[in-house]
Design an enzyme around this catalytic site. Sequence first.
Site, mmCIF file in Angstrom:
data_model
loop_
_atom_site.group_PDB
_atom_site.id
_atom_site.type_symbol
_atom_site.label_atom_id
_atom_site.label_comp_id
_atom_site.label_asym_id
_atom_site.label_seq_id
_atom_site.Cartn_x
_atom_site.Cartn_y
_atom_site.Cartn_z
ATOM 1 N N TYR A 91 -5.547 1.567 -11.179
ATOM 2 C CA TYR A 91 -4.852 2.811 -11.514
ATOM 3 C C TYR A 91 -4.078 2.637 -12.825
ATOM 4 C CZ TYR A 91 -5.606 2.640 -6.479
ATOM 5 O OH TYR A 91 -6.145 2.440 -5.258
ATOM 6 N N VAL A 102 -4.668 0.789 -1.384
ATOM 7 C CA VAL A 102 -3.292 0.958 -0.887
ATOM 8 C C VAL A 102 -3.042 0.270 0.459
ATOM 9 C CG1 VAL A 102 -2.745 3.051 -2.187
ATOM 10 C CG2 VAL A 102 -3.781 3.246 0.082
ATOM 11 N N TYR A 154 -15.711 10.701 2.248
ATOM 12 C CA TYR A 154 -14.796 9.893 1.430
ATOM 13 C C TYR A 154 -13.724 9.226 2.304
ATOM 14 C CZ TYR A 154 -10.821 8.938 -1.638
ATOM 15 O OH TYR A 154 -9.749 8.331 -2.253
ATOM 16 N N LYS A 208 -14.329 1.911 -3.154
ATOM 17 C CA LYS A 208 -14.853 2.681 -4.294
ATOM 18 C C LYS A 208 -15.845 1.846 -5.110
ATOM 19 C CE LYS A 208 -10.874 5.907 -4.832
ATOM 20 N NZ LYS A 208 -10.108 5.811 -3.617
ATOM 21 N N SER A 220 -9.171 1.872 -1.248
ATOM 22 C CA SER A 220 -9.892 2.161 -2.495
ATOM 23 C C SER A 220 -10.805 1.046 -2.967
ATOM 24 C CB SER A 220 -8.903 2.494 -3.599
ATOM 25 O OG SER A 220 -8.511 3.834 -3.465
HETATM 26 N N1 GLU Z 1 -7.151 6.864 1.132
HETATM 27 C C1 GLU Z 1 -6.359 6.836 -0.065
HETATM 28 C C2 GLU Z 1 -6.407 8.180 -0.718
HETATM 29 O O1 GLU Z 1 -7.486 8.705 -0.912
HETATM 30 C C3 GLU Z 1 -6.920 5.760 -0.951
HETATM 31 C C4 GLU Z 1 -5.961 5.422 -1.975
HETATM 32 C C5 GLU Z 1 -6.117 4.029 -2.506
HETATM 33 O O2 GLU Z 1 -6.387 3.038 -1.836
HETATM 34 O O3 GLU Z 1 -5.926 3.971 -3.704
HETATM 35 O O4 GLU Z 1 -5.399 8.728 -1.047
#
Ligand code: GLU
Length: 310
Positions: free
Chosen positions: A241, A259, A191, A67, A64
């Site tokens: 988060y 993650v 994505y 992002k 993530s």
């Molecule tokens: N590939 C993970 C998902 O989309 C990313 C989650 C993350 O790093 O927060 O669930």
Amino acid sequence: MSPIAAIVTEVAEEMREVGSRGAVADYIPPLAQVPLDKFGLAVVMADGAVHVAGDADEPFSIQSISKVFALTLALGAVGDQLWERVGREPSGSAFNSIVQLETEHGIPRNPFINAGAIVVTDVLLGRLEPREAIGQLLRFVRELAGDDTIAIDEVVAAAESATGFRNRALANYMRAFGNVRGEVERVLGTYFHFCALTMSCRQLALAGRYLMNGGRSDGHRVISEKRARRINALMMSCGHYDNSGDFAYRIGLPGKSGVGGGILAVAPGIASMAVWSPGLNESGNSQLGQMALERLVQRTGWSVFEPRAG
Ligand code: GLU
């Protein structure tokens, strides 16, 4: 050794002694197989000095953290119009939560939860084919880090797709509200490739320089100063988060976790830093990564809430 170099070495050494490291993400085999004892730390200073410790040169799945780079590109593509489709508030819920989408009519709370990043991806695909959007993101991070070896791990991307039921639910749900406009599988395929970017702490800290330097990286303007400030604000309020408030409280820096156990954090005007330890806490953030940044910030006084002269 400079004081900062000594602190980086010291913090990395201390992390070796910590017993409770959290648990590695196990929803896909490539992440589940990463050894729990990995730890890397890289700090890039505003003057260009780079300090690293531990496994700082070992590539890992940034997940993530991508992002942030996708958001930067989407803002470059459509500017503030992006905010008609994505909010700027912390979600207070898990990275993959669907609950708020119903009451909030398919508008995700922010670009750093999965739903928000899926919309950001859809926005990028408004102008590009998936292959081009993936290439654009890869070129962007390579340029930011000054390192052409950065790659996307196709095994991770395929595993994300094979297990991406929740992300499919999120994307379909937003499609029903008209907030995902492209074909769901095209958006998700893109994505998942963004999530599968593989970088080391050193590469990540170098890539974060534009956020430390008011939009400039290595002497080049990447984005405006105002935009860099705003992305940092979003990282501070939404980068972890439902742990974002705690991260701001303990570390006091804009940051974004993934993650895979990585965290990119920025002390504006001072340093860009990346830490990696694959064991996660209950909110999906690197347990040791947060602890290491907390100690680093305590010893350097880099929290943005630290009173500064002038
Ligand atoms: N590939 C993970 C998902 O989309 C990313 C989650 C993350 O790093 O927060 O669930």
